[in-house]
Design a protein around this motif. Sequence first.
Motif, short mmCIF file in Angstrom:
data_model
loop_
_atom_site.label_atom_id
_atom_site.label_comp_id
_atom_site.label_asym_id
_atom_site.label_seq_id
_atom_site.Cartn_x
_atom_site.Cartn_y
_atom_site.Cartn_z
N GLN A 283 -13.30 -3.73 -0.94
CA GLN A 283 -11.87 -4.08 -1.34
C GLN A 283 -11.66 -5.38 -1.48
O GLN A 283 -10.77 -6.33 -1.10
N VAL A 284 -12.59 -6.12 -2.06
CA VAL A 284 -12.40 -7.78 -2.19
C VAL A 284 -11.46 -8.09 -3.28
O VAL A 284 -11.33 -7.35 -4.38
N THR A 285 -10.61 -8.91 -3.14
CA THR A 285 -9.54 -9.27 -4.23
C THR A 285 -9.42 -10.83 -4.34
O THR A 285 -9.99 -11.55 -3.44
N VAL A 286 -8.90 -11.19 -5.28
CA VAL A 286 -8.73 -12.66 -5.74
C VAL A 286 -7.11 -13.04 -5.89
O VAL A 286 -6.71 -12.25 -6.79
N ASP A 287 -6.74 -14.16 -5.09
CA ASP A 287 -5.51 -14.42 -5.51
C ASP A 287 -5.59 -15.83 -6.10
O ASP A 287 -5.66 -16.87 -5.41
N PRO A 288 -5.26 -16.14 -7.40
CA PRO A 288 -5.20 -17.32 -8.00
C PRO A 288 -4.18 -18.14 -7.70
O PRO A 288 -2.85 -17.82 -7.63
N ILE A 289 -4.27 -19.57 -7.33
CA ILE A 289 -3.13 -20.27 -7.36
C ILE A 289 -3.13 -21.43 -8.38
O ILE A 289 -4.35 -21.91 -8.66
N LEU A 290 -2.17 -21.85 -8.96
CA LEU A 290 -2.36 -22.95 -10.21
C LEU A 290 -3.30 -22.35 -11.17
O LEU A 290 -4.17 -23.16 -11.67
N GLY A 291 -3.22 -21.11 -11.33
CA GLY A 291 -4.32 -20.50 -12.52
C GLY A 291 -5.55 -20.32 -11.97
O GLY A 291 -6.35 -20.25 -12.87
N GLY A 292 -5.92 -20.79 -10.83
CA GLY A 292 -7.20 -20.61 -10.31
C GLY A 292 -7.71 -21.86 -9.91
O GLY A 292 -8.83 -22.09 -9.56
N ALA A 293 -6.83 -23.13 -9.93
CA ALA A 293 -7.42 -24.25 -9.36
C ALA A 293 -7.82 -24.15 -8.08
O ALA A 293 -8.78 -24.71 -7.41
#
Length: 242
Positions: free
Chosen positions: A223-233
Amino acid sequence: MDKFSFGYEDVPPEEKTRRVRGVFSNVASRYDLMNDFMSAGMHRIWKNQFVAKLKPRAGQHILDMAGGTGDIAFRIAERGAQVTVADINPEMLAVGRERVKRRGIEGLLWAEENAEALSFPDQTFDAYTIAFGIRNVTHIDKALAEAYRVLRIGGRFLCLEFSTTTWPGFKQLYDRYSHDVVPKIGKAVARDEDSYRYLVESIRRFPDMPTFKRMIEAAGFAQVTVDPILGGAVAIHSGWKT
Protein backbone atom coordinates in the motif's frame (compact mmCIF):
# COMPACT_ATOMS: atom_id res chain seq x y z
CA MET A 1 33.96 -1.61 -7.43
CA ASP A 2 30.50 -0.03 -7.37
CA LYS A 3 30.41 3.73 -7.01
CA PHE A 4 27.78 5.92 -5.41
CA SER A 5 26.84 9.54 -5.88
CA PHE A 6 28.24 12.16 -3.58
CA GLY A 7 26.57 15.16 -5.14
CA TYR A 8 27.54 15.04 -8.80
CA GLU A 9 30.66 13.03 -8.06
CA ASP A 10 30.74 9.21 -8.03
CA VAL A 11 32.83 7.74 -5.22
CA PRO A 12 33.37 4.32 -3.56
CA PRO A 13 30.78 3.44 -0.90
CA GLU A 14 33.10 3.88 2.09
CA GLU A 15 34.14 7.27 0.75
CA LYS A 16 30.53 8.43 0.42
CA THR A 17 29.72 7.37 3.98
CA ARG A 18 32.81 9.19 5.28
CA ARG A 19 32.08 12.35 3.33
CA VAL A 20 28.42 12.48 4.33
CA ARG A 21 29.43 12.17 7.98
CA GLY A 22 31.79 15.07 7.45
CA VAL A 23 29.09 17.22 5.88
CA PHE A 24 26.72 16.81 8.81
CA SER A 25 29.48 17.20 11.37
CA ASN A 26 30.24 20.55 9.75
CA VAL A 27 26.67 21.84 9.60
CA ALA A 28 25.15 20.32 12.78
CA SER A 29 25.22 23.46 14.92
CA ARG A 30 23.41 25.56 12.31
CA TYR A 31 21.41 22.84 10.56
CA ASP A 32 17.95 23.92 11.77
CA LEU A 33 18.68 27.60 11.21
CA MET A 34 19.76 26.83 7.65
CA ASN A 35 16.55 24.90 7.05
CA ASP A 36 14.60 28.04 7.94
CA PHE A 37 16.65 30.18 5.57
CA MET A 38 16.60 27.71 2.67
CA SER A 39 12.88 26.94 2.79
CA ALA A 40 11.62 30.30 4.08
CA GLY A 41 10.33 28.38 7.08
CA MET A 42 8.20 26.02 4.98
CA HIS A 43 10.07 22.95 6.28
CA ARG A 44 8.11 23.41 9.50
CA ILE A 45 4.82 23.09 7.61
CA TRP A 46 6.08 20.02 5.73
CA LYS A 47 7.14 18.35 8.97
CA ASN A 48 3.77 19.11 10.54
CA GLN A 49 2.06 17.49 7.53
CA PHE A 50 4.40 14.51 7.83
CA VAL A 51 3.63 13.87 11.49
CA ALA A 52 -0.09 14.51 10.96
CA LYS A 53 -0.07 11.77 8.30
CA LEU A 54 1.70 9.43 10.73
CA LYS A 55 -0.97 9.98 13.42
CA PRO A 56 1.27 8.92 16.35
CA ARG A 57 -0.44 8.03 19.60
CA ALA A 58 0.34 7.00 23.15
CA GLY A 59 1.62 3.44 23.47
CA GLN A 60 3.45 3.42 20.15
CA HIS A 61 7.23 3.10 19.90
CA ILE A 62 8.54 4.97 16.87
CA LEU A 63 12.02 5.05 15.38
CA ASP A 64 12.98 8.41 13.89
CA MET A 65 15.99 7.66 11.71
CA ALA A 66 18.41 10.44 10.67
CA GLY A 67 16.54 12.58 13.19
CA GLY A 68 19.53 13.90 15.11
CA THR A 69 18.36 17.45 15.87
CA GLY A 70 14.96 16.21 17.04
CA ASP A 71 12.60 18.21 14.82
CA ILE A 72 10.40 15.23 13.93
CA ALA A 73 10.82 13.48 17.29
CA PHE A 74 9.60 16.52 19.23
CA ARG A 75 6.41 16.63 17.17
CA ILE A 76 5.81 12.90 17.65
CA ALA A 77 6.52 13.00 21.38
CA GLU A 78 3.97 15.80 21.84
CA ARG A 79 1.32 13.29 20.74
CA GLY A 80 2.29 10.78 23.41
CA ALA A 81 4.31 8.20 21.48
CA GLN A 82 7.71 7.01 22.66
CA VAL A 83 10.45 7.99 20.21
CA THR A 84 13.93 6.63 19.62
CA VAL A 85 15.97 9.24 17.77
CA ALA A 86 18.70 7.57 15.69
CA ASP A 87 21.43 9.19 13.64
CA ILE A 88 24.80 8.13 12.28
CA ASN A 89 26.29 11.48 13.24
CA PRO A 90 27.09 12.13 16.93
CA GLU A 91 27.30 15.89 16.38
CA MET A 92 23.70 15.96 15.14
CA LEU A 93 22.58 13.90 18.14
CA ALA A 94 24.41 16.29 20.47
CA VAL A 95 22.42 19.19 19.01
CA GLY A 96 19.20 17.26 19.56
CA ARG A 97 20.01 16.44 23.17
CA GLU A 98 20.79 20.09 23.88
CA ARG A 99 17.49 21.17 22.32
CA VAL A 100 15.65 18.64 24.51
CA LYS A 101 17.16 20.19 27.64
CA ARG A 102 16.07 23.66 26.60
CA ARG A 103 12.53 22.53 25.77
CA GLY A 104 12.10 20.30 28.78
CA ILE A 105 10.92 17.34 26.70
CA GLU A 106 11.26 14.00 28.43
CA GLY A 107 11.19 10.37 27.38
CA LEU A 108 13.17 10.52 24.14
CA LEU A 109 15.76 7.80 23.57
CA TRP A 110 18.93 8.56 21.59
CA ALA A 111 21.03 6.13 19.56
CA GLU A 112 24.00 6.46 17.22
CA GLU A 113 22.97 4.15 14.38
CA ASN A 114 23.77 3.41 10.75
CA ALA A 115 20.49 3.17 8.78
CA GLU A 116 21.98 0.33 6.72
CA ALA A 117 22.74 -1.88 9.76
CA LEU A 118 20.51 -1.10 12.73
CA SER A 119 21.27 -2.69 16.09
CA PHE A 120 17.61 -3.10 17.08
CA PRO A 121 15.93 -6.54 17.14
CA ASP A 122 13.37 -7.58 14.54
CA GLN A 123 9.86 -6.19 14.94
CA THR A 124 10.74 -3.56 17.56
CA PHE A 125 8.85 -0.50 16.33
CA ASP A 126 5.31 0.49 15.39
CA ALA A 127 6.53 3.09 12.89
CA TYR A 128 9.75 4.19 11.21
CA THR A 129 10.17 7.79 10.09
CA ILE A 130 12.97 9.41 8.16
CA ALA A 131 12.88 13.07 7.10
CA PHE A 132 15.41 14.55 4.66
CA GLY A 133 17.85 11.77 5.44
CA ILE A 134 17.45 8.82 3.13
CA ARG A 135 19.06 10.49 0.12
CA ASN A 136 22.30 10.68 2.14
CA VAL A 137 22.36 6.93 2.79
CA THR A 138 24.93 5.06 0.70
CA HIS A 139 22.88 1.90 0.08
CA ILE A 140 19.25 3.03 0.09
CA ASP A 141 18.02 -0.52 -0.54
CA LYS A 142 19.78 -1.72 2.62
CA ALA A 143 18.24 1.10 4.67
CA LEU A 144 14.77 0.21 3.38
CA ALA A 145 15.34 -3.46 4.17
CA GLU A 146 16.40 -2.54 7.72
CA ALA A 147 13.34 -0.34 8.13
CA TYR A 148 11.16 -3.29 7.13
CA ARG A 149 13.01 -5.64 9.48
CA VAL A 150 12.66 -3.55 12.63
CA LEU A 151 8.97 -2.79 12.08
CA ARG A 152 6.26 -4.92 13.63
CA ILE A 153 3.59 -6.48 11.42
CA GLY A 154 1.20 -3.65 10.62
CA GLY A 155 3.97 -1.10 11.18
CA ARG A 156 4.31 1.94 8.99
CA PHE A 157 7.21 3.40 7.02
CA LEU A 158 7.04 7.14 6.38
CA CYS A 159 9.63 9.18 4.49
CA LEU A 160 9.77 12.93 3.89
CA GLU A 161 12.32 13.80 1.24
CA PHE A 162 13.16 16.27 -1.48
CA SER A 163 12.27 15.00 -4.94
CA THR A 164 11.70 16.30 -8.47
CA THR A 165 8.93 18.84 -9.03
CA THR A 166 6.69 18.32 -12.04
CA TRP A 167 5.28 21.85 -12.12
CA PRO A 168 6.23 23.57 -15.41
CA GLY A 169 8.15 26.78 -14.86
CA PHE A 170 8.58 26.21 -11.14
CA LYS A 171 11.13 23.46 -11.80
CA GLN A 172 13.46 25.88 -13.62
CA LEU A 173 13.03 28.53 -10.94
CA TYR A 174 13.63 25.99 -8.16
CA ASP A 175 16.73 24.59 -9.88
CA ARG A 176 18.21 28.05 -10.27
CA TYR A 177 17.48 28.96 -6.65
CA SER A 178 18.92 25.74 -5.24
CA HIS A 179 22.07 25.75 -7.36
CA ASP A 180 22.87 29.47 -7.26
CA VAL A 181 21.41 30.73 -3.98
CA VAL A 182 21.45 27.91 -1.42
CA PRO A 183 25.26 27.43 -1.40
CA LYS A 184 25.66 31.19 -0.89
CA ILE A 185 23.20 31.06 2.03
CA GLY A 186 25.28 28.20 3.40
CA LYS A 187 28.40 30.31 3.14
CA ALA A 188 26.80 33.32 4.86
CA VAL A 189 24.83 31.54 7.60
CA ALA A 190 26.69 28.26 8.25
CA ARG A 191 30.07 29.39 6.93
CA ASP A 192 30.11 26.25 4.77
CA GLU A 193 29.36 26.70 1.08
CA ASP A 194 30.68 23.29 -0.02
CA SER A 195 28.45 21.24 2.30
CA TYR A 196 25.34 22.99 1.05
CA ARG A 197 26.42 22.61 -2.54
CA TYR A 198 26.62 18.87 -1.88
CA LEU A 199 23.16 18.85 -0.25
CA VAL A 200 21.66 20.53 -3.32
CA GLU A 201 23.45 18.15 -5.67
CA SER A 202 22.29 15.15 -3.61
CA ILE A 203 18.68 16.20 -4.23
CA ARG A 204 19.25 16.19 -7.97
CA ARG A 205 20.74 12.68 -7.86
CA PHE A 206 17.95 11.22 -5.71
CA PRO A 207 15.41 8.96 -7.50
CA ASP A 208 12.19 10.61 -8.66
CA MET A 209 8.88 9.83 -6.96
CA PRO A 210 7.80 6.80 -9.06
CA THR A 211 11.29 5.25 -8.88
CA PHE A 212 11.56 5.65 -5.12
CA LYS A 213 8.04 4.24 -4.71
CA ARG A 214 9.14 1.11 -6.56
CA MET A 215 12.21 0.83 -4.30
CA ILE A 216 9.98 0.92 -1.21
CA GLU A 217 7.76 -1.77 -2.70
CA ALA A 218 10.81 -3.89 -3.56
CA ALA A 219 11.77 -3.80 0.14
CA GLY A 220 8.47 -5.56 0.92
CA PHE A 221 6.19 -2.68 1.86
CA ALA A 222 2.56 -2.74 0.77
CA GLN A 223 0.00 0.00 0.00
CA VAL A 224 2.81 2.41 -0.88
CA THR A 225 1.56 5.93 -1.59
CA VAL A 226 3.19 9.22 -2.55
CA ASP A 227 1.96 12.67 -1.53
CA PRO A 228 3.75 15.37 -3.55
CA ILE A 229 4.28 18.84 -2.09
CA LEU A 230 5.02 21.78 -4.40
CA GLY A 231 4.49 19.47 -7.36
CA GLY A 232 7.01 16.98 -5.97
CA ALA A 233 9.81 19.31 -4.90
CA VAL A 234 9.15 17.55 -1.60
CA ALA A 235 7.27 14.26 -1.21
CA ILE A 236 5.91 12.04 1.55
CA HIS A 237 6.23 8.32 0.78
CA SER A 238 4.26 5.91 2.95
CA GLY A 239 4.14 2.13 3.16
CA TRP A 240 2.98 -0.65 5.49
CA LYS A 241 4.56 -3.89 6.68
CA THR A 242 2.00 -6.66 6.18
